[in-house]
Design an enzyme around this catalytic site. Structure first.
Site, PDB file in Angstrom:
ATOM      1  N   PHE A  26       0.801  -1.168  -0.028  1.00 57.00           N
ATOM      2  CA  PHE A  26      -0.020   0.054  -0.035  1.00 57.00           C
ATOM      3  C   PHE A  26       0.772   1.213   0.050  1.00 57.00           C
ATOM      4  O   PHE A  26       1.626   1.473   1.009  1.00 57.00           O
ATOM      5  CB  PHE A  26      -0.918  -0.140   1.325  1.00 57.00           C
ATOM      6  CG  PHE A  26      -1.978   1.008   1.544  1.00 57.00           C
ATOM      7  CD1 PHE A  26      -2.978   0.986   0.590  1.00 57.00           C
ATOM      8  CD2 PHE A  26      -1.503   1.962   2.078  1.00 57.00           C
ATOM      9  CE1 PHE A  26      -3.773   2.074   0.745  1.00 57.00           C
ATOM     10  CE2 PHE A  26      -2.588   3.104   2.405  1.00 57.00           C
ATOM     11  CZ  PHE A  26      -3.759   3.136   1.471  1.00 57.00           C
ATOM     12  N   ASP A  40     -24.687 -24.600 -10.192  1.00 54.38           N
ATOM     13  CA  ASP A  40     -23.279 -24.259  -9.808  1.00 54.38           C
ATOM     14  C   ASP A  40     -22.308 -23.927 -11.265  1.00 54.38           C
ATOM     15  O   ASP A  40     -22.792 -24.179 -12.237  1.00 54.38           O
ATOM     16  CB  ASP A  40     -22.568 -25.107  -8.834  1.00 54.38           C
ATOM     17  CG  ASP A  40     -21.637 -24.289  -7.845  1.00 54.38           C
ATOM     18  OD1 ASP A  40     -20.602 -24.212  -8.266  1.00 54.38           O
ATOM     19  OD2 ASP A  40     -21.851 -24.026  -6.724  1.00 54.38           O
ATOM     20  N   ASP A  67     -18.792 -16.129  -6.568  1.00 52.69           N
ATOM     21  CA  ASP A  67     -17.444 -16.820  -6.147  1.00 52.69           C
ATOM     22  C   ASP A  67     -16.210 -16.147  -6.370  1.00 52.69           C
ATOM     23  O   ASP A  67     -16.374 -15.229  -7.467  1.00 52.69           O
ATOM     24  CB  ASP A  67     -17.651 -18.169  -6.887  1.00 52.69           C
ATOM     25  CG  ASP A  67     -16.875 -19.172  -5.868  1.00 52.69           C
ATOM     26  OD1 ASP A  67     -16.207 -19.015  -4.886  1.00 52.69           O
ATOM     27  OD2 ASP A  67     -17.408 -20.560  -6.168  1.00 52.69           O
ATOM     28  N   MET A  68     -15.209 -16.464  -5.784  1.00 53.14           N
ATOM     29  CA  MET A  68     -14.067 -15.797  -6.110  1.00 53.14           C
ATOM     30  C   MET A  68     -12.950 -16.819  -5.757  1.00 53.14           C
ATOM     31  O   MET A  68     -12.678 -16.776  -4.568  1.00 53.14           O
ATOM     32  CB  MET A  68     -14.122 -14.571  -5.154  1.00 53.14           C
ATOM     33  CG  MET A  68     -13.080 -13.665  -5.638  1.00 53.14           C
ATOM     34  SD  MET A  68     -11.235 -13.851  -5.031  1.00 53.14           S
ATOM     35  CE  MET A  68     -10.372 -12.323  -5.585  1.00 53.14           C
ATOM     36  N   CYS A 114     -19.180 -16.182  -1.619  1.00 51.07           N
ATOM     37  CA  CYS A 114     -18.618 -17.358  -1.537  1.00 51.07           C
ATOM     38  C   CYS A 114     -17.071 -16.802  -2.198  1.00 51.07           C
ATOM     39  O   CYS A 114     -17.034 -16.082  -2.881  1.00 51.07           O
ATOM     40  CB  CYS A 114     -19.092 -18.316  -2.381  1.00 51.07           C
ATOM     41  SG  CYS A 114     -18.074 -20.100  -2.336  1.00 51.07           S
ATOM     42  N   SER A 115     -15.940 -17.493  -1.419  1.00 46.32           N
ATOM     43  CA  SER A 115     -14.629 -17.509  -2.057  1.00 46.32           C
ATOM     44  C   SER A 115     -14.088 -18.843  -1.622  1.00 46.32           C
ATOM     45  O   SER A 115     -13.235 -18.899  -0.573  1.00 46.32           O
ATOM     46  CB  SER A 115     -13.937 -16.349  -1.488  1.00 46.32           C
ATOM     47  OG  SER A 115     -12.589 -16.219  -2.045  1.00 46.32           O
ATOM     48  N   GLY A 153     -15.437 -21.282  -0.753  1.00 46.39           N
ATOM     49  CA  GLY A 153     -16.168 -21.380   0.759  1.00 46.39           C
ATOM     50  C   GLY A 153     -16.142 -19.939   1.494  1.00 46.39           C
ATOM     51  O   GLY A 153     -16.362 -18.877   0.769  1.00 46.39           O
ATOM     52  N   ASP A 175     -16.387 -11.813   5.673  1.00 44.45           N
ATOM     53  CA  ASP A 175     -16.349 -10.555   6.036  1.00 44.45           C
ATOM     54  C   ASP A 175     -17.511  -9.702   6.020  1.00 44.45           C
ATOM     55  O   ASP A 175     -18.319  -9.678   5.030  1.00 44.45           O
ATOM     56  CB  ASP A 175     -14.849  -9.895   5.785  1.00 44.45           C
ATOM     57  CG  ASP A 175     -15.078  -9.675   4.304  1.00 44.45           C
ATOM     58  OD1 ASP A 175     -15.865  -8.701   3.730  1.00 44.45           O
ATOM     59  OD2 ASP A 175     -14.340 -10.176   3.387  1.00 44.45           O
ATOM     60  N   GLU A 187     -33.980 -42.142   3.444  1.00 37.15           N
ATOM     61  CA  GLU A 187     -33.245 -40.940   3.624  1.00 37.15           C
ATOM     62  C   GLU A 187     -34.074 -39.815   3.031  1.00 37.15           C
ATOM     63  O   GLU A 187     -34.406 -38.654   3.577  1.00 37.15           O
ATOM     64  CB  GLU A 187     -32.072 -41.120   2.830  1.00 37.15           C
ATOM     65  CG  GLU A 187     -30.854 -41.586   3.487  1.00 37.15           C
ATOM     66  CD  GLU A 187     -29.849 -41.987   2.602  1.00 37.15           C
ATOM     67  OE1 GLU A 187     -28.596 -41.958   3.037  1.00 37.15           O
ATOM     68  OE2 GLU A 187     -29.903 -42.335   1.430  1.00 37.15           O
TER      69      GLU A 187
HETATM   70  C1  GLA Z   1     -15.793 -23.010  -5.168  1.00 40.61           C
HETATM   71  C2  GLA Z   1     -16.993 -22.878  -4.211  1.00 40.61           C
HETATM   72  C3  GLA Z   1     -17.684 -23.960  -4.564  1.00 40.61           C
HETATM   73  C4  GLA Z   1     -17.866 -24.388  -6.017  1.00 40.61           C
HETATM   74  C5  GLA Z   1     -16.711 -24.144  -6.847  1.00 40.61           C
HETATM   75  C6  GLA Z   1     -17.040 -24.118  -8.184  1.00 40.61           C
HETATM   76  O1  GLA Z   1     -14.612 -23.822  -4.559  1.00 40.61           O
HETATM   77  O2  GLA Z   1     -16.735 -22.765  -2.895  1.00 40.61           O
HETATM   78  O3  GLA Z   1     -18.860 -24.103  -3.847  1.00 40.61           O
HETATM   79  O4  GLA Z   1     -18.908 -23.306  -6.304  1.00 40.61           O
HETATM   80  O5  GLA Z   1     -16.031 -22.939  -6.654  1.00 40.61           O
HETATM   81  O6  GLA Z   1     -15.912 -24.280  -9.092  1.00 40.61           O
END
Ligand code: GLA
Length: 727
Positions: free
Chosen positions: A280, A366, A478-479, A523-524, A526, A531, A611
């Protein structure tokens, strides 16, 4: 009035329901910190002591007074350049090459309501709920002006802090380091609780003494990271879950951060939260300003349990936004662990059909629906529906899914690009990359330069084109990698990490504006960007890629110190678990997933009739309690790292309804009985177990607890619902 200013001695006092924060502008115009803690009345300036200390220098304007030193005085916003040898909240590199700044008091303003931060997430509140104090400090030579912002949410015991640095001079300076909050404790021995981890095992609690020297947690990854969460607790040595003083600091930011804790030579403790300083160097030209992301502070003298409740309420009611913030979240089924990349339209429809029969609300398609994306080596950036794979258009697929009575959700990863994609081939210069050097790859993907408007615009229009094809009601954002070699063609390298995060926020804000009805889940990989900054845009975040119920208990335990259950994305997955190989009963997997926003991550086609029947019951149970889980108070009742069982509870805000969950983590021969003690209920009330009809006094439940059954089997779990008897 939550904020009070005494003109005669220039003391500012911020009062919340149970806490007081006090500071003073002294004779020389320095802003000194006096006190933060349990509510007190009166002035705390008597705490300041002055002694001639060797090797602690004195500012020129104190004359011969060798007892006055910034090296020993508690400060609100310590800067490099005044003779304080401890860590600085602010370092300014001046045009003449010096690293110096000397901030003195200019003035203040108190106003109703909570300040906002342009382009950044921040706690929001109504004019009735909050007040703002702005204190202005300035360096007379460089004319660097700092507005210290304090937001006081009296009823919630929350104080927020931020700082705006403005260059009022005529020379360009560089901000080398900037924090938004500093807590100086004149006296006391403290521990620091921080939350470390890794991909698929986030937010493990570490408690360590704040000793002489400096302890730092930080992220250089461009995101807040799996490795350290941007939130800490400063606790007195004897503070426990139920008793003792503690202070929480939560950074409302999703990029590089730094938290420093140090005990100085005089036994004083300084803890700071701010931007990570190594990557920075932020130039400020004449008239330009830099906003430092907000830190939320809260203090409890009743231990960590109460502190967590304060943060949960603040994040739920004053950070999370959007239509879904207060609404019951849909029970969803996600295709990832059911099929990974190997699906087609028919399979998604089948998933939806089965899910509908089981009582679920939403199906998420997904990763794998776009471009050339048969595995994770290609396709990112090409946000065009792969109609060949789906066997129909996206609109048609959504219609079919809606016809089953299910909502439709879709996965995206807008910040990323694969080298093997048309988007990259067209715009190879749109990634973060140092010219003349090869980039660092991760998951075989590259990071788009989201600090640049044209890059964001191009991705945004592609994503909108997809979302406009049908009735999309949910997005998983996601990231999946950390930033590296963050160099931008547009921004100086020391600016880009910060501007990148602002770019992500800008994109999300525009997405929310255009699609206010869509629920966005963050999501990143998970919980790599779990944050409070992201929570401003995404009221739920996939908590971890680890769906193993027993590991999840620990991950969700750490997460619960700051973040409410309503933001914790949590799903039941198949056994043996894909991350650990462990097999846990469907009942226990359900119990653990219900401590968050509930869903499934499996192929219902592979389930037995038994189940399926159990899942139907699970969903009905979740729907019955969803309101309590999402908006009640949450208490940890055990430490799963230390105890034989994990237990947690939800209690409605009126304390009438209690939902207790227990999972046995260990089993032994001739097992001793575990008694689970409740929290946050009415002591002199009588609570009845809804199932057994048995009655308990509130005091008994809190003092001695309920004996858990001793039964054979691994990872058995229990749910107990209690209701307060009407008088
Ligand atoms: C990340 C996400 C997962 C899924 C994959 C897909 O790891 O946390 O839940 O979505 O990407 O590539």
């Amino acid at each position: 009035m939550a904020i009070n200013y005494q003109t005669e001695n220039r003391i500012f006092t911020l009062n919340t329901k149970h806490t007081t924060y006090q500071m003073q502008v002294d004779h020389y115009g320095f802003l000194l910190h006096l006190y933060y803690g349990a509510k007190i009345s009166g002035n705390m300036d008597y705490l300041l002591t002055y002694y001639d200390r060797g090797f602690s220098g004195n500012p020129a304007d104190v004359g011969n007074d060798r007892t006055y030193s910034m090296d020993a005085l508690p400060q609100e916003y310590p800067v490099m350049g005044t003779g304080d040898y401890r860590s600085s909240a602010l370092i300014i590199h001046n045009a003449d090459g010096s690293d110096c700044c000397d901030l003195r008091y200019i003035g203040y303003q108190i106003r109703k309501g909570k300040y906002e931060l342009k382009g950044l997430p921040a706690v929001y509140a109504t004019e009735q709920e909050a007040e703002t104090l702005e204190i202005v400090l300035e360096d007379a030579v460089s004319r660097i002006r700092v507005q210290l912002l304090y937001g006081v949410l009296e009823e919630d015991d929350i104080i927020t802090r931020s700082a705006v640095i403005t260059n009022c001079g005529d020379q360009t300076v560089v901000v080398q380091k900037a924090a938004s909050a500093c807590l100086d404790f004149i006296t006391g021995d403290f521990d620091l609780l921080s939350f470390y981890g890794r991909h698929a095992m986030e937010r493990n609690l570490q408690r360590a003494e704040i000793a002489h020297g400096k302890f730092v947690i930080e992220s250089r990854r461009g995101t807040s990271s799996h490795q350290y969460n941007p939130a800490v607790i400063v606790a007195k040595k004897d503070t426990t879950e139920d008793a003792g003083s503690c202070y929480g600091m939560v950074f409302v930011y999703s990029g590089n951060f730094q938290c420093e804790a140090e005990k100085d030579q005089y036994g004083q403790t300084r803890v700071m939260m701010g931007l990570q300083d190594e990557l920075f160097h932020y130039p400020l030209n004449q008239g330009e300003e830099l906003i430092i992301p907000e830190t939320i502070l809260s203090c409890s003298k009743e231990g960590f349990g109460q502190l967590s409740v304060q943060f949960h309420r603040c994040i739920r009611d004053h950070i999370c936004r959007g239509k879904y913030n207060k609404e019951i979240r849909p029970v969803l089924i996600n295709s990832w662990e059911a099929a990974y990349f190997n699906f087609n339209g028919e399979m998604i429809c089948k998933l939806a059909e089965e899910a509908a029969k089981l009582g679920m609300d939403l199906v998420v398609m997904d990763d794998g629906w776009f471009g050339k994306r048969e595995d994770d080596n290609s396709g990112l950036g090409d946000w065009q529906v792969n109609e060949k794979k789906l066997g129909c258009t996206l609109g048609e697929l959504i219609q079919k899914i809606n016809a089953f009575g299910l909502k439709f959700g879709i996965w995206i990863e807008p910040e990323m690009v694969s080298e093997d994609s048309d988007f990259y081939r067209e715009h190879p210069d749109w990634i973060l990359q140092i010219p003349g050097r090869k980039p660092v790859y991760s998951r075989n993907q590259l990071v788009l330069d989201f600090s640049r408007v044209e890059v964001r615009k191009a991705v945004f229009s592609q994503i909108c084109h997809v979302l406009d094809q049908g009735n999309v009601e949910y997005i998983k954002w996601d990231m999946n990698r950390s930033l590296a070699e963050a160099y931008s063609m547009e921004h100086n390298q020391g600016k880009v990490m910060y501007q990148y995060v602002l770019g992500v926020y800008d994109f999300l804000e525009k997405l929310m504006e255009r699609y206010p009805e869509i629920l966005i889940e963050g999501c990143s990989g998970g919980g790599g960007r779990f944050d409070a900054g992201m929570m401003y845009y995404t009221p739920q975040i996939w908590c971890s890629d680890n769906t193993d119920a027993i590991d999840r208990i620990k991950i969700q335990y750490g997460t619960s110190f700051f973040y409410p259950a309503s933001v914790v994305g949590s799903h039941v997955s198949a056994i043996p678990n894909h991350q650990t190989g462990r097999s846990v009963s469907l009942h226990t997997r359900g119990v653990v997933a219900m401590a968050g926003t509930f869903g499934y991550e499996l192929d219902p086609g592979k389930l037995t009739q038994e189940e399926k029947a159990e899942i139907k019951e699970q969903i009905a149970e979740y729907q019955k309690y969803a309101k309590l889980i999402q908006s009640g108070d949450y208490y940890r009742l055990s430490n799963p790292f230390l105890e034989e069982y994990a237990a947690w509870m939800f209690v409605s805000l009126d304390q009438k309804q209690v939902l207790l969950y227990v999972v046995m983590l260990e089993i032994h021969g001739n097992m001793t009985v575990n008694y689970v003690r409740l929290k946050g209920i009415i002591r002199d009330g009588v609570y009845q177990d809804v199932q057994s009809g048995r009655k308990y006094s509130g005091a008994a439940l809190m003092e001695v607890g309920i004996p858990m059954p001793v039964e054979m089997g691994e990872y058995l779990s229990y749910r107990i619902e209690l209701r307060l008897e009407e008088k």
